[in-house]
Design a protein around this motif. Structure first.
Motif, mmCIF file in Angstrom:
data_model
loop_
_atom_site.group_PDB
_atom_site.id
_atom_site.type_symbol
_atom_site.label_atom_id
_atom_site.label_comp_id
_atom_site.label_asym_id
_atom_site.label_seq_id
_atom_site.Cartn_x
_atom_site.Cartn_y
_atom_site.Cartn_z
ATOM 1 N N THR A 222 0.708 -1.382 -0.067
ATOM 2 C CA THR A 222 0.202 0.278 0.093
ATOM 3 C C THR A 222 0.865 1.474 0.124
ATOM 4 O OG1 THR A 222 0.304 -0.231 2.731
ATOM 5 C CG2 THR A 222 -2.226 -1.416 0.940
ATOM 6 N N TYR A 223 -0.144 1.984 -0.346
ATOM 7 C CA TYR A 223 1.442 3.220 -0.733
ATOM 8 C C TYR A 223 -0.151 4.686 -0.734
ATOM 9 C CZ TYR A 223 4.316 0.386 -3.380
ATOM 10 O OH TYR A 223 4.910 -0.485 -3.408
ATOM 11 N N GLY A 224 0.304 6.378 -0.247
ATOM 12 C CA GLY A 224 0.068 6.461 -0.313
ATOM 13 C C GLY A 224 -0.304 7.465 -1.807
ATOM 14 N N ILE A 225 -0.568 8.207 -2.664
ATOM 15 C CA ILE A 225 -1.508 8.783 -3.854
ATOM 16 C C ILE A 225 -1.074 10.092 -3.920
ATOM 17 C CG2 ILE A 225 -3.004 9.116 -6.022
ATOM 18 C CD1 ILE A 225 -4.228 5.943 -5.412
ATOM 19 N N TYR A 226 0.036 10.731 -4.473
ATOM 20 C CA TYR A 226 0.578 11.633 -4.862
ATOM 21 C C TYR A 226 0.189 12.479 -6.071
ATOM 22 C CZ TYR A 226 2.152 10.400 -0.449
ATOM 23 O OH TYR A 226 2.702 9.626 1.197
ATOM 24 N N VAL A 227 0.172 14.170 -6.256
ATOM 25 C CA VAL A 227 0.185 14.514 -7.445
ATOM 26 C C VAL A 227 1.360 15.101 -7.297
ATOM 27 C CG1 VAL A 227 -0.387 16.390 -9.013
ATOM 28 C CG2 VAL A 227 -2.337 15.048 -7.878
ATOM 29 N N VAL B 119 7.834 25.429 -18.835
ATOM 30 C CA VAL B 119 7.445 23.865 -19.017
ATOM 31 C C VAL B 119 7.214 23.989 -17.877
ATOM 32 C CG1 VAL B 119 7.244 22.308 -20.298
ATOM 33 C CG2 VAL B 119 8.258 23.739 -21.296
ATOM 34 N N ILE B 120 5.218 23.242 -17.213
ATOM 35 C CA ILE B 120 5.028 22.257 -16.609
ATOM 36 C C ILE B 120 4.240 21.820 -16.269
ATOM 37 C CG2 ILE B 120 4.928 24.677 -15.047
ATOM 38 C CD1 ILE B 120 1.627 24.900 -15.372
ATOM 39 N N ASN B 121 4.136 20.530 -15.242
ATOM 40 C CA ASN B 121 4.081 19.338 -15.677
ATOM 41 C C ASN B 121 3.372 18.260 -14.615
ATOM 42 O OD1 ASN B 121 3.060 17.101 -17.331
ATOM 43 N ND2 ASN B 121 4.566 15.832 -16.469
ATOM 44 N N GLY B 122 2.172 18.020 -14.709
ATOM 45 C CA GLY B 122 1.957 17.528 -13.189
ATOM 46 C C GLY B 122 2.105 15.222 -12.759
ATOM 47 N N MET B 123 2.618 14.655 -12.279
ATOM 48 C CA MET B 123 1.854 13.511 -13.025
ATOM 49 C C MET B 123 1.311 13.075 -11.418
ATOM 50 S SD MET B 123 5.720 11.797 -12.379
ATOM 51 C CE MET B 123 5.295 10.546 -11.774
ATOM 52 N N HIS C 16 9.193 7.002 -13.063
ATOM 53 C CA HIS C 16 10.148 6.524 -14.629
ATOM 54 C C HIS C 16 10.769 7.142 -14.538
ATOM 55 C CE1 HIS C 16 10.520 3.176 -17.925
ATOM 56 N NE2 HIS C 16 9.583 2.504 -16.815
ATOM 57 N N SER C 17 11.967 6.531 -15.503
ATOM 58 C CA SER C 17 13.277 7.419 -16.006
ATOM 59 C C SER C 17 12.540 7.817 -17.654
ATOM 60 C CB SER C 17 13.873 6.936 -16.632
ATOM 61 O OG SER C 17 14.346 6.399 -15.391
ATOM 62 N N ASN C 18 11.173 7.153 -17.925
ATOM 63 C CA ASN C 18 10.626 7.897 -19.459
ATOM 64 C C ASN C 18 9.551 8.636 -19.387
ATOM 65 O OD1 ASN C 18 8.598 6.256 -18.778
ATOM 66 N ND2 ASN C 18 8.099 5.034 -20.390
ATOM 67 N N ARG C 19 9.151 8.985 -18.480
ATOM 68 C CA ARG C 19 8.058 9.699 -17.657
ATOM 69 C C ARG C 19 8.462 11.838 -18.097
ATOM 70 N NH1 ARG C 19 3.982 8.289 -15.010
ATOM 71 N NH2 ARG C 19 3.397 10.303 -15.435
ATOM 72 N N PHE C 20 8.035 12.469 -18.988
ATOM 73 C CA PHE C 20 8.382 13.931 -18.891
ATOM 74 C C PHE C 20 8.880 14.678 -18.286
ATOM 75 C CE2 PHE C 20 6.795 18.200 -20.032
ATOM 76 C CZ PHE C 20 7.798 18.126 -21.139
ATOM 77 N N SER C 21 8.707 14.022 -16.531
ATOM 78 C CA SER C 21 8.125 15.152 -16.103
ATOM 79 C C SER C 21 9.600 14.155 -15.025
ATOM 80 C CB SER C 21 7.001 14.534 -14.178
ATOM 81 O OG SER C 21 6.096 15.010 -14.287
ATOM 82 N N SER C 22 10.383 13.271 -15.485
ATOM 83 C CA SER C 22 11.582 12.835 -15.111
ATOM 84 C C SER C 22 12.381 13.660 -15.670
ATOM 85 C CB SER C 22 11.507 11.111 -14.896
ATOM 86 O OG SER C 22 12.721 10.577 -14.897
ATOM 87 N N GLY C 23 12.133 14.409 -16.352
ATOM 88 C CA GLY C 23 13.253 14.828 -17.801
ATOM 89 C C GLY C 23 13.407 16.263 -16.949
ATOM 90 N N LEU C 24 12.113 16.940 -17.023
ATOM 91 C CA LEU C 24 11.664 18.436 -15.783
ATOM 92 C C LEU C 24 12.120 18.290 -14.940
ATOM 93 C CD1 LEU C 24 7.952 19.072 -17.044
ATOM 94 C CD2 LEU C 24 10.243 19.545 -18.250
ATOM 95 N N MET C 25 12.435 17.493 -14.014
ATOM 96 C CA MET C 25 12.699 17.239 -12.717
ATOM 97 C C MET C 25 14.726 17.360 -12.387
ATOM 98 S SD MET C 25 10.576 14.882 -11.418
ATOM 99 C CE MET C 25 11.200 14.341 -9.427
ATOM 100 N N ASP D 195 -7.459 10.671 -12.554
ATOM 101 C CA ASP D 195 -7.713 10.722 -14.275
ATOM 102 C C ASP D 195 -7.131 12.652 -14.883
ATOM 103 O OD1 ASP D 195 -9.257 8.311 -14.137
ATOM 104 O OD2 ASP D 195 -10.928 8.847 -13.471
ATOM 105 N N GLN D 196 -7.365 13.173 -14.338
ATOM 106 C CA GLN D 196 -6.862 14.479 -14.674
ATOM 107 C C GLN D 196 -5.180 14.671 -14.790
ATOM 108 O OE1 GLN D 196 -8.727 17.527 -13.304
ATOM 109 N NE2 GLN D 196 -7.655 18.850 -14.253
ATOM 110 N N PHE D 197 -4.075 14.690 -13.258
ATOM 111 C CA PHE D 197 -2.774 14.269 -13.995
ATOM 112 C C PHE D 197 -2.566 13.140 -14.535
ATOM 113 C CE2 PHE D 197 -3.400 17.262 -10.741
ATOM 114 C CZ PHE D 197 -2.093 18.269 -11.447
ATOM 115 N N TYR D 198 -3.262 11.460 -14.903
ATOM 116 C CA TYR D 198 -3.638 10.778 -15.975
ATOM 117 C C TYR D 198 -3.117 11.533 -17.328
ATOM 118 C CZ TYR D 198 -2.418 7.337 -12.883
ATOM 119 O OH TYR D 198 -1.676 5.963 -11.970
ATOM 120 N N GLU D 199 -3.574 12.218 -17.598
ATOM 121 C CA GLU D 199 -3.457 12.726 -19.202
ATOM 122 C C GLU D 199 -2.228 12.998 -20.101
ATOM 123 O OE1 GLU D 199 -6.545 13.953 -20.668
ATOM 124 O OE2 GLU D 199 -7.803 13.562 -19.085
ATOM 125 N N SER D 200 -2.219 12.765 -21.141
ATOM 126 C CA SER D 200 -0.304 12.567 -21.226
ATOM 127 C C SER D 200 -0.307 14.090 -21.772
ATOM 128 C CB SER D 200 -0.322 11.203 -22.309
ATOM 129 O OG SER D 200 -2.414 11.721 -23.907
#
Length: 157
Positions: A13-18, A26-30, A50-59, A79-84
């Motif tokens: 089990t884990y917390g779910i965070y944004v 450029v901004i992003n959220g996941m 995950h290294s292939n996520r857009f947010s990883s590169g921004l970070m 659902d909103q932050f799963y948007e591509s």
């Protein structure tokens, strides 16, 4: 049939965070669930992305991220932050630019604005260890966790 370790991971089990981040304009959220406090002094948080996520590169480029604790009643944010598309993720969300430039969601339970101190690449996810530079609390509701959601992310891209 999936391996036994994959099934066993699905029982954790884990917390779910944004998680939000930015670089230049450029901004992003996941959605992030592999998150943990790793130190009190100094205050450090680890987020696995995950290294292939857009947010990883921004970070990696900006050296910053913000982590938001969301309430059970905010399950719609999954659902909103799963948007591509990055542009749609923040539609209708009340947010402000934080000290680091990262978007800070105004209506979450709590938030942490972090400067990346260390990164580790032990596998297909990069571990970002961030030092908290600013934080805040906005409510007392019960945080959303994987027990409140129909699925558990077990690492498949």
């Amino acid at each position: 049939m999936q391996p036994a370790w994959q099934t066993a991971f699905s029982r954790m089990t884990y917390g779910i965070y944004v998680l939000t981040t930015q670089h230049e304009t450029v901004i992003n959220g996941m959605i992030a669930s592999w998150v943990s406090q790793v130190s009190h002094d100094p205050p450090l948080i680890m987020a696995a992305v995950h290294s292939n996520r857009f947010s990883s590169g921004l970070m990696k480029k900006s050296g910053h991220f913000a982590l938001h604790v969301i309430a059970q009643s905010q399950k719609n944010l999954i659902d909103q932050f799963y948007e591509s598309e990055s542009s749609g993720k923040f539609a209708g969300i009340d947010w402000q630019t934080g000290k680091t430039g990262c978007p800070i969601l105004k209506n979450c339970l709590a938030w942490f604005e972090c400067r990346v101190r260390e990164t580790y690449q032990p596998g297909n996810h990069c571990l970002f260890v961030g030092q908290v530079v600013r934080a805040g609390c906005n409510g007392e509701d019960r945080p959303l966790c994987t027990l409140d959601y129909e699925a558990v992310y077990t690492g498949r891209a």
